[in-house]
Design a protein around this motif. Sequence first.
Motif, PDB file in Angstrom:
ATOM      1  N   SER A  89       0.833  -1.212   0.000  1.00 31.07           N
ATOM      2  CA  SER A  89       0.000   0.000   0.000  1.00 31.07           C
ATOM      3  C   SER A  89       0.862   1.255   0.000  1.00 31.07           C
ATOM      4  N   ARG A  90       1.929   1.251   0.795  1.00 29.95           N
ATOM      5  CA  ARG A  90       2.808   2.423   0.851  1.00 29.95           C
ATOM      6  C   ARG A  90       3.511   2.635  -0.484  1.00 29.95           C
ATOM      7  N   PHE A  91       3.936   1.536  -1.084  1.00 29.95           N
ATOM      8  CA  PHE A  91       4.600   1.649  -2.385  1.00 29.95           C
ATOM      9  C   PHE A  91       3.633   2.188  -3.436  1.00 29.95           C
ATOM     10  N   ALA A  92       2.413   1.650  -3.446  1.00 28.12           N
ATOM     11  CA  ALA A  92       1.415   2.096  -4.424  1.00 28.12           C
ATOM     12  C   ALA A  92       1.066   3.563  -4.204  1.00 28.12           C
ATOM     13  N   ALA A  93       0.970   3.978  -2.920  1.00 24.30           N
ATOM     14  CA  ALA A  93       0.635   5.376  -2.632  1.00 24.30           C
ATOM     15  C   ALA A  93       1.738   6.311  -3.129  1.00 24.30           C
ATOM     16  N   GLY A  94       2.996   5.910  -2.922  1.00 22.22           N
ATOM     17  CA  GLY A  94       4.106   6.730  -3.408  1.00 22.22           C
ATOM     18  C   GLY A  94       4.100   6.827  -4.922  1.00 22.22           C
ATOM     19  N   ALA A  95       3.870   5.688  -5.587  1.00 20.20           N
ATOM     20  CA  ALA A  95       3.850   5.682  -7.046  1.00 20.20           C
ATOM     21  C   ALA A  95       2.704   6.539  -7.577  1.00 20.20           C
ATOM     22  N   THR A  96       1.544   6.466  -6.907  1.00 21.02           N
ATOM     23  CA  THR A  96       0.397   7.258  -7.339  1.00 21.02           C
ATOM     24  C   THR A  96       0.667   8.749  -7.164  1.00 21.02           C
ATOM     25  N   ALA A  97       1.267   9.122  -6.019  1.00 20.87           N
ATOM     26  CA  ALA A  97       1.573  10.530  -5.771  1.00 20.87           C
ATOM     27  C   ALA A  97       2.587  11.052  -6.781  1.00 20.87           C
ATOM     28  N   LEU A  98       3.576  10.224  -7.092  1.00 22.56           N
ATOM     29  CA  LEU A  98       4.576  10.643  -8.071  1.00 22.56           C
ATOM     30  C   LEU A  98       3.942  10.801  -9.450  1.00 22.56           C
ATOM     31  N   GLY A  99       3.082   9.847  -9.817  1.00 20.67           N
ATOM     32  CA  GLY A  99       2.410   9.946 -11.107  1.00 20.67           C
ATOM     33  C   GLY A  99       1.524  11.179 -11.197  1.00 20.67           C
ATOM     34  N   ALA A 100       0.834  11.497 -10.094  1.00 19.37           N
ATOM     35  CA  ALA A 100      -0.032  12.682 -10.084  1.00 19.37           C
ATOM     36  C   ALA A 100       0.796  13.954 -10.235  1.00 19.37           C
ATOM     37  N   HIS A 101       1.942  13.996  -9.555  1.00 14.72           N
ATOM     38  CA  HIS A 101       2.808  15.179  -9.683  1.00 14.72           C
ATOM     39  C   HIS A 101       3.275  15.342 -11.128  1.00 14.72           C
ATOM     40  N   LEU A 102       3.736  14.257 -11.719  1.00 15.12           N
ATOM     41  CA  LEU A 102       4.247  14.340 -13.088  1.00 15.12           C
ATOM     42  C   LEU A 102       3.129  14.702 -14.067  1.00 15.12           C
ATOM     43  N   GLY A 103       1.928  14.171 -13.801  1.00 13.95           N
ATOM     44  CA  GLY A 103       0.808  14.502 -14.673  1.00 13.95           C
ATOM     45  C   GLY A 103       0.441  15.974 -14.634  1.00 13.95           C
ATOM     46  N   GLY A 104       0.663  16.620 -13.487  1.00 12.06           N
ATOM     47  CA  GLY A 104       0.316  18.030 -13.338  1.00 12.06           C
ATOM     48  C   GLY A 104       1.462  18.985 -13.595  1.00 12.06           C
ATOM     49  N   HIS A 105       2.652  18.459 -13.831  1.00 10.26           N
ATOM     50  CA  HIS A 105       3.836  19.290 -14.052  1.00 10.26           C
ATOM     51  C   HIS A 105       4.594  18.761 -15.268  1.00 10.26           C
ATOM     52  N   PRO A 106       4.129  19.127 -16.460  1.00 10.73           N
ATOM     53  CA  PRO A 106       4.732  18.548 -17.672  1.00 10.73           C
ATOM     54  C   PRO A 106       6.217  18.840 -17.836  1.00 10.73           C
ATOM     55  N   GLU A 107       6.708  19.961 -17.294  1.00 14.74           N
ATOM     56  CA  GLU A 107       8.148  20.225 -17.413  1.00 14.74           C
ATOM     57  C   GLU A 107       8.947  19.240 -16.560  1.00 14.74           C
ATOM     58  N   ASP A 108       8.454  18.960 -15.359  1.00 13.02           N
ATOM     59  CA  ASP A 108       9.126  17.950 -14.539  1.00 13.02           C
ATOM     60  C   ASP A 108       9.033  16.579 -15.209  1.00 13.02           C
ATOM     61  N   LEU A 109       7.884  16.312 -15.827  1.00 14.03           N
ATOM     62  CA  LEU A 109       7.709  15.046 -16.536  1.00 14.03           C
ATOM     63  C   LEU A 109       8.749  14.904 -17.651  1.00 14.03           C
ATOM     64  N   ALA A 110       8.945  15.995 -18.414  1.00  9.89           N
ATOM     65  CA  ALA A 110       9.887  15.932 -19.537  1.00  9.89           C
ATOM     66  C   ALA A 110      11.325  15.757 -19.071  1.00  9.89           C
ATOM     67  N   LEU A 111      11.634  16.240 -17.872  1.00  6.30           N
ATOM     68  CA  LEU A 111      13.027  16.220 -17.401  1.00  6.30           C
ATOM     69  C   LEU A 111      13.278  15.160 -16.334  1.00  6.30           C
ATOM     70  N   ALA A 112      12.249  14.402 -15.975  1.00  2.23           N
ATOM     71  CA  ALA A 112      12.390  13.442 -14.878  1.00  2.23           C
ATOM     72  C   ALA A 112      13.479  12.414 -15.157  1.00  2.23           C
TER      73      ALA A 112
END
Length: 203
Positions: A89-112
């Motif tokens: 659950s903790r791993f999935a929550a971290g992955a979901t939070a990271l995915g949400a951040h990248l989805g809302g910040h396309p510049e971070d997504l492009a440079l991740a």
Amino acid sequence: MPLPRFDRLPAERREHILGVARRHFAEHGAEGASYNKIIEAAGVSKTAAYHYFDGREDLLTAVLDGVLDRLLDALGPWEPARDEGDFESRFAAGATALGAHLGGHPEDLALADAAIGRASGGPWLDWFGALVADGRRLGLIRTDVDPSLMVAATAAVIRAADAWALARRATAPDPGGPSGQLWTLLRGLWGAAPTGQEPDHAL
């Protein structure tokens, strides 16, 4: 790292310069963006730029360090899990939070990927170190492989899965979550604890 004179600029001015640079690197690639165009767009003279950065690579490093900091903020610190279900659950929550951040910040997504690729150690691998240590404590991750190798391999698998998911996102509006396939890969890497093997409480 930026030179001391850059650090003495007002915070808003520093963020403006780094924001302009981040946008250019995201649009043109970490290796393709023009240093001269970035400082011109940021309203920085060439003379001032010499006092702020040692050059293009120095500016790029500052931008990627900022991207990596935000990725780690999205993940949050790894907290020890109670059991296998809590670990997942903790791993999935971290992955979901990271995915949400990248989805809302396309510049971070492009440079991740570039930011992670430059993180040869430090806090990025520290996060995976905490994850692997906790998994070994719970008996979920094999203990017959050197911890540093397991940390590096786990980080590499997740980085590859992220790149794969991002590539699919670019070509399919709703490619579905990669979590199932990622777990399959990680379980193959981590292995099941051999019968009779006790959890590694020494970690």
